[in-house]
Design a protein around this motif. Sequence first.
Motif, PDB file in Angstrom:
ATOM      1  N   LEU A 204       0.828  -1.209   0.000  1.00 50.80           N
ATOM      2  CA  LEU A 204       0.000   0.000   0.000  1.00 50.80           C
ATOM      3  C   LEU A 204       0.862   1.260   0.000  1.00 50.80           C
ATOM      4  O   LEU A 204       0.506   2.264  -0.625  1.00 50.80           O
ATOM      5  N   ALA A 205       2.003   1.196   0.693  1.00 47.04           N
ATOM      6  CA  ALA A 205       2.913   2.347   0.709  1.00 47.04           C
ATOM      7  C   ALA A 205       3.444   2.633  -0.690  1.00 47.04           C
ATOM      8  O   ALA A 205       3.519   3.803  -1.120  1.00 47.04           O
ATOM      9  N   PHE A 206       3.809   1.577  -1.427  1.00 49.31           N
ATOM     10  CA  PHE A 206       4.265   1.772  -2.803  1.00 49.31           C
ATOM     11  C   PHE A 206       3.159   2.364  -3.678  1.00 49.31           C
ATOM     12  O   PHE A 206       3.422   3.206  -4.539  1.00 49.31           O
ATOM     13  N   VAL A 207       1.918   1.927  -3.447  1.00 50.59           N
ATOM     14  CA  VAL A 207       0.788   2.458  -4.217  1.00 50.59           C
ATOM     15  C   VAL A 207       0.607   3.945  -3.946  1.00 50.59           C
ATOM     16  O   VAL A 207       0.394   4.745  -4.860  1.00 50.59           O
ATOM     17  N   VAL A 208       0.709   4.333  -2.664  1.00 50.98           N
ATOM     18  CA  VAL A 208       0.553   5.746  -2.295  1.00 50.98           C
ATOM     19  C   VAL A 208       1.647   6.591  -2.937  1.00 50.98           C
ATOM     20  O   VAL A 208       1.397   7.682  -3.460  1.00 50.98           O
ATOM     21  N   VAL A 209       2.889   6.101  -2.887  1.00 49.44           N
ATOM     22  CA  VAL A 209       4.001   6.835  -3.497  1.00 49.44           C
ATOM     23  C   VAL A 209       3.800   6.963  -4.997  1.00 49.44           C
ATOM     24  O   VAL A 209       4.078   8.017  -5.600  1.00 49.44           O
ATOM     25  N   ALA A 210       3.296   5.910  -5.620  1.00 50.41           N
ATOM     26  CA  ALA A 210       3.132   5.910  -7.073  1.00 50.41           C
ATOM     27  C   ALA A 210       2.047   6.880  -7.533  1.00 50.41           C
ATOM     28  O   ALA A 210       2.087   7.350  -8.680  1.00 50.41           O
ATOM     29  N   THR A 211       1.083   7.195  -6.683  1.00 50.01           N
ATOM     30  CA  THR A 211       0.017   8.104  -7.083  1.00 50.01           C
ATOM     31  C   THR A 211       0.551   9.513  -7.343  1.00 50.01           C
ATOM     32  O   THR A 211       0.276  10.110  -8.378  1.00 50.01           O
ATOM     33  N   GLU A 212       1.297  10.051  -6.412  1.00 48.84           N
ATOM     34  CA  GLU A 212       1.910  11.373  -6.554  1.00 48.84           C
ATOM     35  C   GLU A 212       3.330  11.308  -5.979  1.00 48.84           C
ATOM     36  O   GLU A 212       3.571  11.736  -4.849  1.00 48.84           O
ATOM     37  N   PRO A 213       4.282  10.752  -6.718  1.00 46.55           N
ATOM     38  CA  PRO A 213       5.618  10.506  -6.155  1.00 46.55           C
ATOM     39  C   PRO A 213       6.323  11.760  -5.668  1.00 46.55           C
ATOM     40  O   PRO A 213       6.963  11.758  -4.619  1.00 46.55           O
ATOM     41  N   SER A 214       6.202  12.860  -6.399  1.00 47.81           N
ATOM     42  CA  SER A 214       6.902  14.082  -5.999  1.00 47.81           C
ATOM     43  C   SER A 214       6.388  14.608  -4.671  1.00 47.81           C
ATOM     44  O   SER A 214       7.178  14.897  -3.754  1.00 47.81           O
ATOM     45  N   LEU A 215       5.077  14.713  -4.538  1.00 50.19           N
ATOM     46  CA  LEU A 215       4.489  15.272  -3.323  1.00 50.19           C
ATOM     47  C   LEU A 215       4.657  14.338  -2.133  1.00 50.19           C
ATOM     48  O   LEU A 215       4.981  14.774  -1.020  1.00 50.19           O
ATOM     49  N   VAL A 216       4.466  13.039  -2.353  1.00 46.13           N
ATOM     50  CA  VAL A 216       4.558  12.067  -1.251  1.00 46.13           C
ATOM     51  C   VAL A 216       5.994  11.965  -0.744  1.00 46.13           C
ATOM     52  O   VAL A 216       6.233  11.997   0.470  1.00 46.13           O
ATOM     53  N   LEU A 217       6.959  11.851  -1.651  1.00 48.06           N
ATOM     54  CA  LEU A 217       8.353  11.723  -1.222  1.00 48.06           C
ATOM     55  C   LEU A 217       8.835  12.989  -0.524  1.00 48.06           C
ATOM     56  O   LEU A 217       9.537  12.924   0.498  1.00 48.06           O
ATOM     57  N   PHE A 218       8.469  14.154  -1.060  1.00 50.20           N
ATOM     58  CA  PHE A 218       8.863  15.405  -0.403  1.00 50.20           C
ATOM     59  C   PHE A 218       8.254  15.492   0.994  1.00 50.20           C
ATOM     60  O   PHE A 218       8.932  15.894   1.949  1.00 50.20           O
ATOM     61  N   SER A 219       6.999  15.092   1.138  1.00 47.90           N
ATOM     62  CA  SER A 219       6.335  15.140   2.447  1.00 47.90           C
ATOM     63  C   SER A 219       6.987  14.185   3.435  1.00 47.90           C
ATOM     64  O   SER A 219       7.183  14.526   4.610  1.00 47.90           O
ATOM     65  N   ILE A 220       7.352  12.993   2.969  1.00 44.93           N
ATOM     66  CA  ILE A 220       7.973  12.004   3.853  1.00 44.93           C
ATOM     67  C   ILE A 220       9.295  12.525   4.399  1.00 44.93           C
ATOM     68  O   ILE A 220       9.561  12.477   5.607  1.00 44.93           O
ATOM     69  N   PHE A 221      10.141  13.021   3.521  1.00 43.54           N
ATOM     70  CA  PHE A 221      11.463  13.487   3.971  1.00 43.54           C
ATOM     71  C   PHE A 221      11.371  14.796   4.751  1.00 43.54           C
ATOM     72  O   PHE A 221      12.191  15.045   5.635  1.00 43.54           O
ATOM     73  N   PHE A 222      10.385  15.619   4.441  1.00 43.27           N
ATOM     74  CA  PHE A 222      10.200  16.846   5.213  1.00 43.27           C
ATOM     75  C   PHE A 222       9.781  16.512   6.642  1.00 43.27           C
ATOM     76  O   PHE A 222      10.296  17.106   7.611  1.00 43.27           O
ATOM     77  N   LEU A 223       8.866  15.557   6.804  1.00 43.92           N
ATOM     78  CA  LEU A 223       8.450  15.129   8.144  1.00 43.92           C
ATOM     79  C   LEU A 223       9.596  14.439   8.873  1.00 43.92           C
ATOM     80  O   LEU A 223       9.752  14.587  10.089  1.00 43.92           O
ATOM     81  N   TYR A 224      10.407  13.684   8.143  1.00 44.69           N
ATOM     82  CA  TYR A 224      11.584  13.049   8.756  1.00 44.69           C
ATOM     83  C   TYR A 224      12.565  14.095   9.271  1.00 44.69           C
ATOM     84  O   TYR A 224      13.158  13.937  10.341  1.00 44.69           O
ATOM     85  N   ALA A 225      12.730  15.190   8.519  1.00 44.87           N
ATOM     86  CA  ALA A 225      13.613  16.272   8.968  1.00 44.87           C
ATOM     87  C   ALA A 225      13.082  16.912  10.246  1.00 44.87           C
ATOM     88  O   ALA A 225      13.855  17.304  11.128  1.00 44.87           O
TER      89      ALA A 225
END
Length: 282
Positions: A204-225
Motif C-alpha cells: 500500500l505504501a508503494f501504491v501511495v508513493v506511485a500516485t503522486e511521487p513528488s508530493l509524497v516523497l517530499f512530504s515524507i522526507f520533510f516530516l523526517y527532517a
Amino acid sequence: MPNTPSTKNRGIFLLPNLLTTAGLFSGFFAIVASMNNQFESAAIAIFVAMVFDGLDGRVARMTNTESDFGAEYDSMADIVSFGMAPALVMYNWALSDLGKFGWLAAFIFVAGGALRLARFNTNLGTSDKRYFQGLAIPSAAAIVSGLVWVGTKYQVDPNSISYLAAILTICAGLLMVSNFRYHSFKDVDWRGRVSFVVILIIVLAFVVVATEPSLVLFSIFFLYALSGPILTIRSVNRLELKHVVGDTDEECEAAKNADKREVEAKEAAKTVQKDDKKETSE
C-alpha cells in the motif's frame, strides 16, 4: 611470478563500486539537466542516486566486498550527488535571481553536506548505530530536490517562492551539522520474518508513493527532517546548546581517549627506538 599478498589485494571490487559510480553519474546528470532547464529530470535523478547509494553499501556487506577504497569513493560520490547536485539544481531553479543571498544559501547547503560526511566518517566507530547525529545528507538532498520536483510538477513559479526555497535550503544545510538525533533504521532486521499484514502495508505504501511521487516523497522526507528536533527535545529533560550544535559529551570523551592513545603510542615508539639504540651500541 608468484602471487604475493600485496599483488592479490590490488584492484577494486566491481559490483559495489559500479553502483557507487551509477549514483555519481545520476548526480552529475542532475547538474547538467538543471543547466538545460530540465528541472523535473534533475530532481528525479537525485532520487535515483539515493537508490544506488542505498544499494552499494548493502551489496558490499552482503557479498563481503567492503574496502577502504569503496568507503572513500562512496563519500566522494555523495558530496557530488547529494551536496553539489541539489544545491545547483535549486540554485538554477529558484535562487539565481536572489543574487548573493541565493548562491550563499546554496553554498551553506554544500558546506553542511561536506561537514556532515566528514563527521560521519570520523565518528563511525563511536556513534550509536540506531541514530544519526544530524540529518543525513541523502535526506537533506531529498528535501531540496523534492521541492524542485513538486514545484515543477505543479507548475509553481519559482520566483514566487524564491525566498522560501532559500530558507529551506539553508535549514537543510544547518540540520546536517546539528546534533539532533534521527532514527537510522539500521536496527531493523531486514532478513527476519514478518507477518502478512506488514507485506500488505508495504504494498500500500508503494501504491501511495506511485500516485503522486513528488508530493509524497517530499512530504515524507520533510516530516523526517522535523522528527530530529522533536525526538531530541523529547529525549532530554532540559534542552541545552550541546543538544543542538557543537561537540557532544560522547565526542569529547572519544577525542580525549584518542589523544591519550596517540600519546601512549608515541611514548611506546620512543621506548622502542631507545632500546634499539642501546642494542646497536652494545
